[in-house]
Design a protein around this motif. Structure first.
Motif, short mmCIF file in Angstrom:
data_model
loop_
_atom_site.label_atom_id
_atom_site.label_comp_id
_atom_site.label_asym_id
_atom_site.label_seq_id
_atom_site.Cartn_x
_atom_site.Cartn_y
_atom_site.Cartn_z
N GLY A 167 -7.30 2.05 2.07
CA GLY A 167 -6.21 1.10 1.92
C GLY A 167 -4.81 1.68 1.99
N TYR A 168 -4.70 2.94 2.37
CA TYR A 168 -3.39 3.57 2.48
C TYR A 168 -2.81 3.36 3.87
CZ TYR A 168 -4.95 6.02 -1.71
OH TYR A 168 -5.42 6.31 -2.97
N GLU A 169 -1.49 3.31 3.94
CA GLU A 169 -0.79 3.32 5.23
C GLU A 169 -0.61 4.79 5.61
OE1 GLU A 169 3.59 2.27 7.12
OE2 GLU A 169 3.01 1.35 5.22
N GLU A 184 -7.04 5.41 5.59
CA GLU A 184 -6.83 4.00 5.95
C GLU A 184 -7.95 3.13 5.40
OE1 GLU A 184 -6.38 4.33 10.18
OE2 GLU A 184 -4.23 4.77 10.01
N SER A 208 0.83 -1.20 0.00
CA SER A 208 0.00 0.00 0.00
C SER A 208 0.87 1.26 0.00
CB SER A 208 -0.93 0.00 1.21
OG SER A 208 -0.20 0.07 2.41
N LYS A 209 0.30 2.31 -0.53
CA LYS A 209 0.98 3.60 -0.56
C LYS A 209 0.98 4.21 0.84
CE LYS A 209 1.28 4.02 -5.16
NZ LYS A 209 2.43 4.43 -5.95
#
Length: 119
Positions: A26-28, A23, A2-3
């Motif tokens: 799906g992002y960190e 989040e 994940s980006k």
């Protein structure tokens, strides 16, 4: 993989909301109420930085200008996020990759982030 996005925002509620939204997409997210994560930005290796303009330890547009002036970090997209009236001008002067006016629409935030993470 994940980006990774660094979010720096001095308002705790807004910071939590942005982190939750990103989040959920799906992002960190590395979130902070101050600019401390920028001191170690090269080890964090973010794909994007969301930077409030009014911070307890500085102005986001000045921090953005420093990131863009540094050859080691100038490739990292930076979006200024603020309610200041002259945000467009501050973004241009600091060489920010874009800006998001507060208050913002959640879908708009997601779209702008996705646009800057393409490629």
């Amino acid at each position: 993989m994940s980006k990774k996005i660094i979010v720096i925002e001095d308002n705790h509620d807004i910071l939590d909301m942005i982190a939750y939204i990103l989040e959920d997409e799906g992002y960190e997210v590395i979130s902070s109420l101050d600019a401390e994560p920028l001191n170690d930005i090269e080890s964090h290796k973010p794909d994007l930085v969301l930077l409030d303009d009014w911070l307890a330890d500085g102005y986001g547009h000045q921090l953005c200008g420093q990131l863009k002036a540094n050859p080691a970090t100038n490739h990292i997209p930076v979006l200024l996020v603020s309610s200041v009236q002259n945000l467009k001008e501050l973004a241009k002067l600091s060489k920010a990759d874009g800006y998001i006016h507060k208050p913002f629409d959640i879908d708009y935030l997601i779209d702008v982030v996705k646009d800057h993470l393409k490629g």
